[in-house]
Design an enzyme around this catalytic site. Structure first.
Site, PDB file in Angstrom:
ATOM      1  N   CYS A 129       0.839  -1.208   0.000  1.00 18.51           N
ATOM      2  CA  CYS A 129       0.000   0.000   0.000  1.00 18.51           C
ATOM      3  C   CYS A 129       0.870   1.253   0.000  1.00 18.51           C
ATOM      4  O   CYS A 129       1.334   1.699   1.048  1.00 18.51           O
ATOM      5  CB  CYS A 129      -0.935  -0.007   1.209  1.00 18.51           C
ATOM      6  SG  CYS A 129      -2.089   1.382   1.206  1.00 18.51           S
ATOM      7  N   CYS A 186      -0.514   4.231   1.912  1.00 17.92           N
ATOM      8  CA  CYS A 186      -0.384   4.098   3.363  1.00 17.92           C
ATOM      9  C   CYS A 186       1.060   4.312   3.823  1.00 17.92           C
ATOM     10  O   CYS A 186       1.313   5.022   4.782  1.00 17.92           O
ATOM     11  CB  CYS A 186      -0.808   2.700   3.812  1.00 17.92           C
ATOM     12  SG  CYS A 186      -2.228   2.049   2.965  1.00 17.92           S
ATOM     13  N   ASP A 187       1.989   3.672   3.150  1.00 18.45           N
ATOM     14  CA  ASP A 187       3.356   3.611   3.665  1.00 18.45           C
ATOM     15  C   ASP A 187       4.354   4.516   2.937  1.00 18.45           C
ATOM     16  O   ASP A 187       5.449   4.759   3.441  1.00 18.45           O
ATOM     17  CB  ASP A 187       3.884   2.162   3.563  1.00 18.45           C
ATOM     18  CG  ASP A 187       3.045   1.198   4.395  1.00 18.45           C
ATOM     19  OD1 ASP A 187       2.433   1.657   5.372  1.00 18.45           O
ATOM     20  OD2 ASP A 187       2.986  -0.001   4.059  1.00 18.45           O
TER      21      ASP A 187
END
Ligand code: FAD
Ligand code: NDP
Length: 312
Positions: free
Chosen positions: A136, A139-140
């Site tokens: 992701c 997200c990261d």
């Protein structure tokens, strides 16, 4: 007979639980027992820091955020069963929920079983998972370890383009690794990525192995046409090769799209069966974020409350 059964325990399921419990519906949640290979609590339990969930300016670990949601669900009056739902019968009312332990009847169901990001299972993937490899980028990708580094994204669909484009905000350069000589993404997305000066596309290529000391440093890549192998230096590798929605237990009793996601009536969480609602990633292949999952969990709860008042 239950008023409402919630299947799944990610942000969507717990938000639905908090709202239905506060509406005195006394919900029962099946949180799953390593369902789809993921612990109760869902996808966020597989990651480290969450920096984009509102209310946590210092960030919060995925496991801690999900523990807090679980605690809040219970505090509001949700009963939680640590079991996976094996199948449901929604052909007639009352609906039936089957798990290893028992069969339970219910007036309504909220399905919040999420989706599982596909992994490639390249060599050393487990060693570098969350130490450079992630599923992701949104997200990261903003984490300090990836800033101003060379990063790679695998995939040629819309997600891969979106993720590669997103990563260019932080990265020195992004290498998009595509297994064929064409992109599956829409024409508009293709144009966008090919015009981005920070993106290099590696065509006809597959990643074989992740390499590094303590964190990811290099990838071994093979050209599918020439069979030539080479190593490329990258500090981050992001998979964008699709997700698998957790819908097999439905045994085709609900309308699904071609990829297996539950179809919901636009702007609602209603499925094609009255009294059955779906929220979170199991019905969302575009946004796929904790906050959007939670938001749709709230919608499902409010819709269940209205349904039970009017119809059940
Ligand atoms: P999920 O979180 O997928 O949870 C579903 C739950 O249902 C799981 O626990 C599963 O085991 C259970 N379940 C499945 N089938 C059954 C069954 N038959 N019976 C009972 N239970 C079942 N989003 C962000 O906003 N910020 C981030 O920083 C972020 N980081 C991420 C990092 C990674 C590595 C990944 C993979 C995702 C990340 N996401 C992030 C995305 C976010 O995790 C998801 O969008 C969100 O968790 C979706 O929530 P959900 O409730 O729909 O389902
Ligand atoms: P897709 O299934 O569309 O694309 C997956 C990509 O991963 C393909 O390019 C595929 O290659 C590649 N791939 C799959 N398996 C492997 C593998 N083992 N090794 C290497 N590459 C692999 O998934 P997406 O998540 O991109 O999109 C899902 C849906 O969501 C689509 O309908 C998409 O349009 C939509 N979406 C729309 C967005 C938007 O409109 N903004 C944003 C994100 C998603 P190949 O092409 O060779 O099969």
């Amino acid at each position: 007979m239950e008023n409402v059964i919630i299947i799944g325990s990610g942000p969507a399921g717990h938000t639905a639980a908090i709202y239905t419990a506060r509406a005195n519906l006394y919900p029962l949640m099946y949180e799953g027992m390593m369902a789809g290979g993921i612990s109760a609590g869902g996808q966020l339990t597989t990651t480290t820091d969450i920096e984009n969930f509102p209310g946590f300016p210092e960030g919060i670990s995925g496991a801690e955020l999900m523990n807090r949601m679980r605690e809040q669900s219970i505090k509001c009056g949700t009963r939680i069963e640590t079991a996976t739902v094996d199948k449901i019968d929604i052909r007639e009312k009352p609906f039936k929920i089957f798990s290893e332990k028992r069969i339970v009847e219910t007036k309504s169901i909220i399905i919040a079983t999420g989706a599982t990001a596909k992994r490639l299972n390249i060599k050393n993937e487990d060693i570098f998972w969350q130490k450079g490899i992630s599923a992701c980028a949104v997200c990261d990708g903003g984490l300090p370890i990836f800033r101003q580094k060379i990063l790679a994204v695998i995939g040629g669909g819309d997600s891969a383009i979106e993720e590669a484009t997103y990563l260019t905000k932080f990265a020195h350069k992004v290498i998009l690794i595509v297994r064929r000589d064409v992109l599956r993404a829409s024409k508009a997305m293709q144009k966008k990525i090919q015009e981005n000066p920070k993106v290099e596309i590696l065509w006809n290529s597959n990643v074989l192995e992740a390499l590094g000391e303590n964190v990811l440093e290099k990838l071994l890549v093979v050209n599918n046409k020439t069979k030539e192998k080479k190593t490329i230096e990258v500090r981050g590798l992001f998979y964008a090769i699709g997700h698998t929605p957790n819908t097999t237990f439905l045994e085709n009793q609900l309308d699904l799209d071609e990829a297996g996601y539950i179809k919901t009536k636009p702007g609602t969480t209603k499925t094609n069966i009255e009294g059955v609602f779906a929220c979170g990633d199991v019905q969302d292949k575009v946004y796929r974020q904790a906050i959007t999952a939670a938001g749709s969990g709230c919608m499902a709860a409010l819709e269940v409350e209205k349904y039970l008042e009017e119809k059940a």
